[in-house]
Design a protein around this motif. Structure first.
Motif, PDB file in Angstrom:
ATOM      1  N   ARG A 140      -6.511  40.314  14.935  1.00 50.64           N
ATOM      2  CA  ARG A 140      -5.786  39.088  15.324  1.00 50.64           C
ATOM      3  C   ARG A 140      -6.122  37.939  14.382  1.00 50.64           C
ATOM      4  O   ARG A 140      -5.241  37.206  13.936  1.00 50.64           O
ATOM      5  CB  ARG A 140      -6.139  38.709  16.763  1.00 50.64           C
ATOM      6  CG  ARG A 140      -5.404  37.489  17.263  1.00 50.64           C
ATOM      7  CD  ARG A 140      -5.932  37.024  18.608  1.00 50.64           C
ATOM      8  NE  ARG A 140      -7.354  36.768  18.605  1.00 50.64           N
ATOM      9  CZ  ARG A 140      -7.925  35.634  18.190  1.00 50.64           C
ATOM     10  NH1 ARG A 140      -7.185  34.653  17.745  1.00 50.64           N
ATOM     11  NH2 ARG A 140      -9.220  35.477  18.220  1.00 50.64           N
ATOM     12  N   LYS A 158      -0.499  31.394   9.487  1.00 47.51           N
ATOM     13  CA  LYS A 158      -0.610  29.923   9.505  1.00 47.51           C
ATOM     14  C   LYS A 158      -0.106  29.283   8.219  1.00 47.51           C
ATOM     15  O   LYS A 158       0.720  28.381   8.274  1.00 47.51           O
ATOM     16  CB  LYS A 158      -2.039  29.495   9.811  1.00 47.51           C
ATOM     17  CG  LYS A 158      -2.381  29.619  11.280  1.00 47.51           C
ATOM     18  CD  LYS A 158      -3.800  29.132  11.528  1.00 47.51           C
ATOM     19  CE  LYS A 158      -4.162  29.218  12.985  1.00 47.51           C
ATOM     20  NZ  LYS A 158      -5.519  28.707  13.226  1.00 47.51           N
ATOM     21  N   LEU A 181       5.224  27.522  12.953  1.00 47.64           N
ATOM     22  CA  LEU A 181       5.120  28.550  13.985  1.00 47.64           C
ATOM     23  C   LEU A 181       4.277  28.015  15.139  1.00 47.64           C
ATOM     24  O   LEU A 181       3.190  27.489  14.935  1.00 47.64           O
ATOM     25  CB  LEU A 181       4.464  29.808  13.412  1.00 47.64           C
ATOM     26  CG  LEU A 181       4.294  30.985  14.347  1.00 47.64           C
ATOM     27  CD1 LEU A 181       5.658  31.580  14.697  1.00 47.64           C
ATOM     28  CD2 LEU A 181       3.409  32.039  13.709  1.00 47.64           C
ATOM     29  N   ASN A 182       4.805  28.119  16.358  1.00 46.96           N
ATOM     30  CA  ASN A 182       4.031  27.598  17.492  1.00 46.96           C
ATOM     31  C   ASN A 182       3.815  28.621  18.595  1.00 46.96           C
ATOM     32  O   ASN A 182       3.252  28.299  19.629  1.00 46.96           O
ATOM     33  CB  ASN A 182       4.665  26.331  18.068  1.00 46.96           C
ATOM     34  CG  ASN A 182       6.070  26.555  18.563  1.00 46.96           C
ATOM     35  OD1 ASN A 182       6.464  27.675  18.851  1.00 46.96           O
ATOM     36  ND2 ASN A 182       6.839  25.496  18.659  1.00 46.96           N
ATOM     37  N   HIS A 183       4.262  29.873  18.393  1.00 41.88           N
ATOM     38  CA  HIS A 183       4.034  30.900  19.403  1.00 41.88           C
ATOM     39  C   HIS A 183       3.990  32.275  18.748  1.00 41.88           C
ATOM     40  O   HIS A 183       4.833  32.588  17.915  1.00 41.88           O
ATOM     41  CB  HIS A 183       5.149  30.877  20.452  1.00 41.88           C
ATOM     42  CG  HIS A 183       4.978  31.900  21.520  1.00 41.88           C
ATOM     43  ND1 HIS A 183       4.239  31.664  22.643  1.00 41.88           N
ATOM     44  CD2 HIS A 183       5.429  33.169  21.617  1.00 41.88           C
ATOM     45  CE1 HIS A 183       4.253  32.749  23.402  1.00 41.88           C
ATOM     46  NE2 HIS A 183       4.966  33.674  22.800  1.00 41.88           N
ATOM     47  N   VAL A 184       3.007  33.066  19.130  1.00 37.84           N
ATOM     48  CA  VAL A 184       2.907  34.446  18.673  1.00 37.84           C
ATOM     49  C   VAL A 184       2.692  35.308  19.908  1.00 37.84           C
ATOM     50  O   VAL A 184       1.801  35.041  20.704  1.00 37.84           O
ATOM     51  CB  VAL A 184       1.725  34.643  17.694  1.00 37.84           C
ATOM     52  CG1 VAL A 184       1.552  36.108  17.324  1.00 37.84           C
ATOM     53  CG2 VAL A 184       1.924  33.805  16.444  1.00 37.84           C
ATOM     54  N   ALA A 185       3.510  36.328  20.101  1.00 35.36           N
ATOM     55  CA  ALA A 185       3.358  37.249  21.235  1.00 35.36           C
ATOM     56  C   ALA A 185       2.882  38.596  20.693  1.00 35.36           C
ATOM     57  O   ALA A 185       3.488  39.151  19.785  1.00 35.36           O
ATOM     58  CB  ALA A 185       4.675  37.417  21.969  1.00 35.36           C
TER      59      ALA A 185
END
Length: 67
Positions: free
Chosen positions: A25, A33, A39-43
């Motif tokens: 991760r 980054k 980018l403000n969300h990673v699932a």
């Protein structure tokens, strides 16, 4: 100990797996980054082997009880 707690701390949930997944991760985020500053969300999908994605592609949208 009930069935849901058996094996905690061992196998795929053990500390060696946790540290491996944490490193993966961190490596992913270190690349994302700078490449995608907005980018403000990673699932992250987890548990996907239980649905057989290592054998065949998962149908989207995914549904319980559907191969």
């Amino acid at each position: 100990m009930n069935g849901s707690q058996e094996g905690r701390g061992r196998g795929r949930d053990g500390s060696s797996q946790i540290s491996t997944k944490d490193a993966m991760r961190r490596n992913l985020m270190a690349v994302l980054k700078p490449a995608a500053p907005s980018l403000n969300h990673v699932a992250l999908l987890q548990g996907n082997k239980a649905y057989g994605v290592h054998v065949r592609p998962l149908k989207v949208p995914a549904r319980e009880g559907r191969s």
